[in-house]
Scaffold this motif. Sequence first.
Motif, PDB file in Angstrom:
ATOM      1  N   HIS A  24      54.003  40.506  20.946  1.00  0.00           N
ATOM      2  CA  HIS A  24      52.937  39.890  20.143  1.00  0.00           C
ATOM      3  C   HIS A  24      51.566  40.457  20.480  1.00  0.00           C
ATOM      4  O   HIS A  24      50.545  39.898  20.056  1.00  0.00           O
ATOM      5  N   GLY A  25      51.535  41.554  21.211  1.00  0.00           N
ATOM      6  CA  GLY A  25      50.256  42.195  21.474  1.00  0.00           C
ATOM      7  C   GLY A  25      50.029  42.508  22.927  1.00  0.00           C
ATOM      8  O   GLY A  25      50.767  42.096  23.817  1.00  0.00           O
ATOM      9  N   GLN A  26      48.965  43.252  23.161  1.00  0.00           N
ATOM     10  CA  GLN A  26      48.593  43.724  24.488  1.00  0.00           C
ATOM     11  C   GLN A  26      47.580  42.769  25.113  1.00  0.00           C
ATOM     12  O   GLN A  26      46.713  42.223  24.435  1.00  0.00           O
ATOM     13  N   ILE A  27      47.694  42.563  26.421  1.00  0.00           N
ATOM     14  CA  ILE A  27      46.799  41.675  27.159  1.00  0.00           C
ATOM     15  C   ILE A  27      46.160  42.470  28.282  1.00  0.00           C
ATOM     16  O   ILE A  27      46.857  43.058  29.111  1.00  0.00           O
ATOM     17  N   GLN A  28      44.842  42.495  28.325  1.00  0.00           N
ATOM     18  CA  GLN A  28      44.142  43.171  29.405  1.00  0.00           C
ATOM     19  C   GLN A  28      43.988  42.218  30.581  1.00  0.00           C
ATOM     20  O   GLN A  28      43.561  41.075  30.408  1.00  0.00           O
ATOM     21  N   THR A  29      44.355  42.679  31.769  1.00  0.00           N
ATOM     22  CA  THR A  29      44.252  41.842  32.964  1.00  0.00           C
ATOM     23  C   THR A  29      43.179  42.391  33.896  1.00  0.00           C
ATOM     24  O   THR A  29      42.903  43.591  33.876  1.00  0.00           O
ATOM     25  N   PRO A  30      42.560  41.484  34.701  1.00  0.00           N
ATOM     26  CA  PRO A  30      42.890  40.075  34.865  1.00  0.00           C
ATOM     27  C   PRO A  30      42.539  39.266  33.620  1.00  0.00           C
ATOM     28  O   PRO A  30      41.600  39.594  32.907  1.00  0.00           O
ATOM     29  N   ILE A  31      43.326  38.197  33.406  1.00  0.00           N
ATOM     30  CA  ILE A  31      43.170  37.404  32.193  1.00  0.00           C
ATOM     31  C   ILE A  31      43.189  35.915  32.515  1.00  0.00           C
ATOM     32  O   ILE A  31      43.892  35.483  33.424  1.00  0.00           O
ATOM     33  N   MET A 347      36.505  33.657  29.150  1.00  0.00           N
ATOM     34  CA  MET A 347      37.006  34.955  28.705  1.00  0.00           C
ATOM     35  C   MET A 347      36.015  36.069  29.044  1.00  0.00           C
ATOM     36  O   MET A 347      36.406  37.180  29.417  1.00  0.00           O
ATOM     37  N   ASP A 348      34.712  35.765  28.937  1.00  0.00           N
ATOM     38  CA  ASP A 348      33.700  36.744  29.303  1.00  0.00           C
ATOM     39  C   ASP A 348      33.731  37.013  30.807  1.00  0.00           C
ATOM     40  O   ASP A 348      33.570  38.158  31.258  1.00  0.00           O
ATOM     41  N   LEU A 349      33.981  35.963  31.582  1.00  0.00           N
ATOM     42  CA  LEU A 349      34.033  36.079  33.044  1.00  0.00           C
ATOM     43  C   LEU A 349      35.098  37.081  33.481  1.00  0.00           C
ATOM     44  O   LEU A 349      34.827  37.979  34.292  1.00  0.00           O
ATOM     45  N   VAL A 350      36.313  36.946  32.949  1.00  0.00           N
ATOM     46  CA  VAL A 350      37.378  37.870  33.363  1.00  0.00           C
ATOM     47  C   VAL A 350      37.165  39.261  32.768  1.00  0.00           C
ATOM     48  O   VAL A 350      37.538  40.274  33.384  1.00  0.00           O
ATOM     49  N   LYS A 351      36.534  39.330  31.603  1.00  0.00           N
ATOM     50  CA  LYS A 351      36.235  40.634  30.995  1.00  0.00           C
ATOM     51  C   LYS A 351      35.241  41.413  31.859  1.00  0.00           C
ATOM     52  O   LYS A 351      35.438  42.607  32.139  1.00  0.00           O
ATOM     53  N   VAL A 352      34.190  40.734  32.304  1.00  0.00           N
ATOM     54  CA  VAL A 352      33.185  41.395  33.140  1.00  0.00           C
ATOM     55  C   VAL A 352      33.778  41.739  34.509  1.00  0.00           C
ATOM     56  O   VAL A 352      33.504  42.822  35.063  1.00  0.00           O
ATOM     57  N   ALA A 353      34.603  40.839  35.057  1.00  0.00           N
ATOM     58  CA  ALA A 353      35.276  41.139  36.322  1.00  0.00           C
ATOM     59  C   ALA A 353      36.110  42.411  36.193  1.00  0.00           C
ATOM     60  O   ALA A 353      36.102  43.276  37.080  1.00  0.00           O
ATOM     61  N   ARG A 354      36.819  42.524  35.085  1.00  0.00           N
ATOM     62  CA  ARG A 354      37.639  43.711  34.836  1.00  0.00           C
ATOM     63  C   ARG A 354      36.785  44.973  34.789  1.00  0.00           C
ATOM     64  O   ARG A 354      37.153  46.026  35.345  1.00  0.00           O
ATOM     65  N   GLU A 355      35.635  44.878  34.127  1.00  0.00           N
ATOM     66  CA  GLU A 355      34.737  46.034  34.028  1.00  0.00           C
ATOM     67  C   GLU A 355      34.274  46.488  35.405  1.00  0.00           C
ATOM     68  O   GLU A 355      34.174  47.695  35.673  1.00  0.00           O
ATOM     69  N   HIS A 356      34.019  45.528  36.297  1.00  0.00           N
ATOM     70  CA  HIS A 356      33.566  45.897  37.640  1.00  0.00           C
ATOM     71  C   HIS A 356      34.716  46.457  38.485  1.00  0.00           C
ATOM     72  O   HIS A 356      34.482  47.303  39.358  1.00  0.00           O
TER      73      HIS A 356
END
Length: 377
Positions: A24-31, A347-356
């Motif tokens: 059902h789709g791709q999930i970017q981790t951490p999520i 969702m923004d929190l884990v997205k920014v964590a992933r970027e770092h």
Amino acid sequence: MQKFFEIEKNSPGKARAGVLNTDHGQIQTPIFMPVGTVASVKTVHQRELKDDIKAQIILGNTYHLYLRPKMEIMQGAGGLHKFMNWELPILTDSGGYQVFSLSASRKMSEEGVKFKSHIDGSMHFISPEKSMEIQRQIGADIFMAFDECTPYPCEYNQAKTSMELTHRWLKRCIDWTNENPELYGHKQRLFPIVQGSTYADLRKISAEVISEANAEGNAIGGLSVGEPEEEMYRITDIVTDVLPKEKPRYLMGVGTPWNIIEAIGLGIDMMDCVMPTRNARNAMLFTWNGVMNMKNEKWKNDFSALDEFGTSFVDREYSKAYVRHLFVSKEYLSKQIASIHNLAFYMDLVKVAREHIVAGDFYEWKQQVLPNLRQRL
């Protein structure tokens, strides 16, 4: 063939950025995974979840969905994805935590658990096999082995006995799953659960047993049940040292924004919690600057945007004064606005964590951001 889990970047410590590939789709981790207990993330439309909040996966609850709407309706709809019109991935828990929280109205045996419905008082029985059957009928992309979750505090012998029961139940879950194919044409993946309360030796044993099951992912249960935060971090650190590095790790029921950042730093890939929506309904908003109680008098004449750093439309379109007015007036819209904000923030929190993590400076960023997340505004 595409792998279920691929690690894209390892940080200098344990944190890592990866991708989960589901039908059902791709999930970017951490999520972070919003909790949709009864086929609904409370007060939030599915369209908002997908388009504004940017949720990549949500949870359903086996115990609650089994009791209502019942599995006849679930199968008639073609599974939970079609029933609730959610085309992205879904994870279901096993129902174990809910059943065991009914301590006054359930009876446990080696075979399973007999319990009384909180809805109408009717009696039901869930075994490891029954939990697997229900989760097949729900049709989640990721589903959990049936386990016993011990309370906190918990005596050592109780924790050991419970852990060993969870391990025996895991074998029955795996056997049933191997013998009974999926119902709706998409792949389902079973995650076993590490238990052992706050005892390091038990957690290591459980993590080793769970690793030997060679499942496609693994979960850590029995934390965030009342123990001090430092205990949760200590046990998580121990368990992630044992669980296979090439497979996703799911820390169940966690937590606050600072819990999530700490867990990511300890090698966790997936988390869920009712906190962003439950606290939102009680007027508590999480932001990059800290925690806001929207009923406070200080927001009465504050006409600035709800959250200047927020990523949701509600952060731009509504003022603090207006949202406070809605809460004080007990308007339902207040709960919806707050829930959308909190989920979008998570969702923004884990997205920014992933970027770092990808940038290689996650731990430096973590130390900078944690004090702000914790402070009360």
